[in-house]
Write a protein that holds these residues in place. Structure first.
Motif, PDB file in Angstrom:
ATOM      1  N   LEU A  11       0.861  -1.390   0.102  1.00  0.00           N
ATOM      2  CA  LEU A  11      -0.054   0.139  -0.158  1.00  0.00           C
ATOM      3  C   LEU A  11       1.029   1.319  -0.033  1.00  0.00           C
ATOM      4  N   SER A  12       2.168   1.164  -0.060  1.00  0.00           N
ATOM      5  CA  SER A  12       2.831   2.130   0.036  1.00  0.00           C
ATOM      6  C   SER A  12       2.771   3.444  -1.002  1.00  0.00           C
ATOM      7  N   ARG A  13       2.286   3.071  -2.140  1.00  0.00           N
ATOM      8  CA  ARG A  13       2.296   3.905  -3.098  1.00  0.00           C
ATOM      9  C   ARG A  13       0.700   4.322  -3.446  1.00  0.00           C
ATOM     10  N   SER A  14      -0.069   3.859  -2.495  1.00  0.00           N
ATOM     11  CA  SER A  14      -1.588   3.945  -2.643  1.00  0.00           C
ATOM     12  C   SER A  14      -1.947   5.341  -1.987  1.00  0.00           C
ATOM     13  N   ALA A  15      -3.162   5.938  -2.782  1.00  0.00           N
ATOM     14  CA  ALA A  15      -3.563   7.127  -2.138  1.00  0.00           C
ATOM     15  C   ALA A  15      -5.087   6.817  -1.891  1.00  0.00           C
ATOM     16  N   GLY A  16      -5.699   7.012  -0.804  1.00  0.00           N
ATOM     17  CA  GLY A  16      -7.087   7.168  -0.515  1.00  0.00           C
ATOM     18  C   GLY A  16      -7.538   5.591  -0.244  1.00  0.00           C
ATOM     19  N   ALA A  17      -6.588   4.829   0.135  1.00  0.00           N
ATOM     20  CA  ALA A  17      -6.792   3.548   0.671  1.00  0.00           C
ATOM     21  C   ALA A  17      -7.812   3.435   1.761  1.00  0.00           C
ATOM     22  N   GLU A  18      -8.948   2.529   1.590  1.00  0.00           N
ATOM     23  CA  GLU A  18      -9.566   2.249   2.708  1.00  0.00           C
ATOM     24  C   GLU A  18      -9.690   0.814   2.982  1.00  0.00           C
ATOM     25  N   LEU A  19     -10.193   0.430   4.556  1.00  0.00           N
ATOM     26  CA  LEU A  19     -10.277  -0.739   4.901  1.00  0.00           C
ATOM     27  C   LEU A  19     -11.474  -0.966   5.450  1.00  0.00           C
ATOM     28  N   LEU A  20     -12.095  -2.351   4.787  1.00  0.00           N
ATOM     29  CA  LEU A  20     -13.555  -2.511   5.309  1.00  0.00           C
ATOM     30  C   LEU A  20     -13.461  -3.543   6.104  1.00  0.00           C
ATOM     31  N   VAL A  21     -14.129  -3.416   7.202  1.00  0.00           N
ATOM     32  CA  VAL A  21     -14.048  -4.579   8.356  1.00  0.00           C
ATOM     33  C   VAL A  21     -15.475  -5.109   8.480  1.00  0.00           C
ATOM     34  N   ARG A  22     -15.573  -6.336   8.464  1.00  0.00           N
ATOM     35  CA  ARG A  22     -16.816  -7.041   8.414  1.00  0.00           C
ATOM     36  C   ARG A  22     -16.715  -7.905   9.338  1.00  0.00           C
ATOM     37  N   LEU A  23     -17.862  -8.068  10.216  1.00  0.00           N
ATOM     38  CA  LEU A  23     -17.842  -8.862  11.610  1.00  0.00           C
ATOM     39  C   LEU A  23     -19.173  -9.734  11.548  1.00  0.00           C
ATOM     40  N   SER A  24     -19.062 -10.870  11.495  1.00  0.00           N
ATOM     41  CA  SER A  24     -20.068 -11.900  11.912  1.00  0.00           C
ATOM     42  C   SER A  24     -19.945 -12.924  12.872  1.00  0.00           C
ATOM     43  N   ALA A  25     -21.013 -13.078  13.621  1.00  0.00           N
ATOM     44  CA  ALA A  25     -20.822 -13.872  14.499  1.00  0.00           C
ATOM     45  C   ALA A  25     -22.269 -14.486  15.092  1.00  0.00           C
ATOM     46  N   ARG A  26     -22.414 -15.257  16.058  1.00  0.00           N
ATOM     47  CA  ARG A  26     -23.382 -15.894  16.587  1.00  0.00           C
ATOM     48  C   ARG A  26     -23.256 -15.631  18.121  1.00  0.00           C
ATOM     49  N   THR A  27     -24.703 -15.226  18.700  1.00  0.00           N
ATOM     50  CA  THR A  27     -24.462 -14.825  20.159  1.00  0.00           C
ATOM     51  C   THR A  27     -24.412 -16.317  21.024  1.00  0.00           C
ATOM     52  N   VAL A  28     -23.878 -15.983  22.159  1.00  0.00           N
ATOM     53  CA  VAL A  28     -23.677 -17.199  23.075  1.00  0.00           C
ATOM     54  C   VAL A  28     -25.125 -17.437  23.595  1.00  0.00           C
ATOM     55  N   ARG A  29     -25.547 -18.864  23.461  1.00  0.00           N
ATOM     56  CA  ARG A  29     -26.655 -19.532  24.067  1.00  0.00           C
ATOM     57  C   ARG A  29     -27.861 -19.302  22.920  1.00  0.00           C
ATOM     58  N   LEU A  30     -28.036 -18.220  22.532  1.00  0.00           N
ATOM     59  CA  LEU A  30     -29.153 -17.785  21.767  1.00  0.00           C
ATOM     60  C   LEU A  30     -28.927 -18.292  20.313  1.00  0.00           C
ATOM     61  N   GLY A  31     -27.810 -18.157  19.917  1.00  0.00           N
ATOM     62  CA  GLY A  31     -27.496 -18.682  18.464  1.00  0.00           C
ATOM     63  C   GLY A  31     -27.789 -17.333  17.421  1.00  0.00           C
ATOM     64  N   THR A  32     -28.343 -16.409  17.892  1.00  0.00           N
ATOM     65  CA  THR A  32     -28.801 -15.481  16.857  1.00  0.00           C
ATOM     66  C   THR A  32     -27.464 -14.759  16.063  1.00  0.00           C
ATOM     67  N   GLU A  33     -27.725 -14.655  14.804  1.00  0.00           N
ATOM     68  CA  GLU A  33     -26.507 -14.023  14.216  1.00  0.00           C
ATOM     69  C   GLU A  33     -26.441 -12.701  14.142  1.00  0.00           C
ATOM     70  N   VAL A  34     -25.274 -11.893  14.473  1.00  0.00           N
ATOM     71  CA  VAL A  34     -24.798 -10.487  14.325  1.00  0.00           C
ATOM     72  C   VAL A  34     -23.851 -10.359  13.243  1.00  0.00           C
ATOM     73  N   ALA A  35     -24.370  -9.139  12.401  1.00  0.00           N
ATOM     74  CA  ALA A  35     -23.463  -8.839  11.392  1.00  0.00           C
ATOM     75  C   ALA A  35     -23.276  -7.634  11.239  1.00  0.00           C
ATOM     76  N   ASP A  36     -22.105  -6.764  10.940  1.00  0.00           N
ATOM     77  CA  ASP A  36     -21.890  -5.418  11.129  1.00  0.00           C
ATOM     78  C   ASP A  36     -20.865  -5.222  10.138  1.00  0.00           C
ATOM     79  N   GLU A  37     -20.672  -4.061   9.450  1.00  0.00           N
ATOM     80  CA  GLU A  37     -19.487  -3.881   8.892  1.00  0.00           C
ATOM     81  C   GLU A  37     -19.199  -2.111   8.622  1.00  0.00           C
ATOM     82  N   ARG A  38     -17.885  -1.812   8.647  1.00  0.00           N
ATOM     83  CA  ARG A  38     -17.595  -0.340   8.708  1.00  0.00           C
ATOM     84  C   ARG A  38     -16.338  -0.195   7.781  1.00  0.00           C
ATOM     85  N   GLY A  39     -16.223   0.878   7.063  1.00  0.00           N
ATOM     86  CA  GLY A  39     -15.184   1.365   6.346  1.00  0.00           C
ATOM     87  C   GLY A  39     -14.142   2.158   7.068  1.00  0.00           C
ATOM     88  N   PHE A  40     -12.954   2.148   7.032  1.00  0.00           N
ATOM     89  CA  PHE A  40     -12.066   3.197   7.750  1.00  0.00           C
ATOM     90  C   PHE A  40     -11.198   3.563   6.731  1.00  0.00           C
TER      91      PHE A  40
END
Length: 80
Positions: A11-40
């Motif tokens: 990325l040393s020659r990159s300009a305007g680089a962004e990082l997209l972080v995506r999280l997905s998981a299941r909650t403890v005991r309930l098994g409900t799926e949680v998902a979110d994403e955010r760009g940095f």
């Protein structure tokens, strides 16, 4: 930018680089799926170098007592 390489990508020659972080998981005991994403924007102040700490889930313990949770959000004093 604080990062010059991510997973082998130069990325040393990159300009305007962004990082997209995506999280997905299941909650403890309930098994409900949680998902979110955010760009940095890697050149902006919304990105901080931290450290990766693996959590060891133990359903017989309170989540605050899982191995790896102590200082989980602590930032690195000096970048690697």
């Amino acid at each position: 930018m604080p990062l010059t390489r991510i997973q082998g990508k130069d990325l040393s020659r990159s300009a305007g680089a962004e990082l997209l972080v995506r999280l997905s998981a299941r909650t403890v005991r309930l098994g409900t799926e949680v998902a979110d994403e955010r760009g940095f924007d890697l050149a902006a102040d919304d990105f901080e170098l931290g450290r990766r700490v693996p959590l060891q889930p133990d359903l017989n313990k309170d989540v605050w007592r899982w191995d790896g949770w102590v200082d989980f959000e602590r930032l690195l004093d000096t970048p690697p």
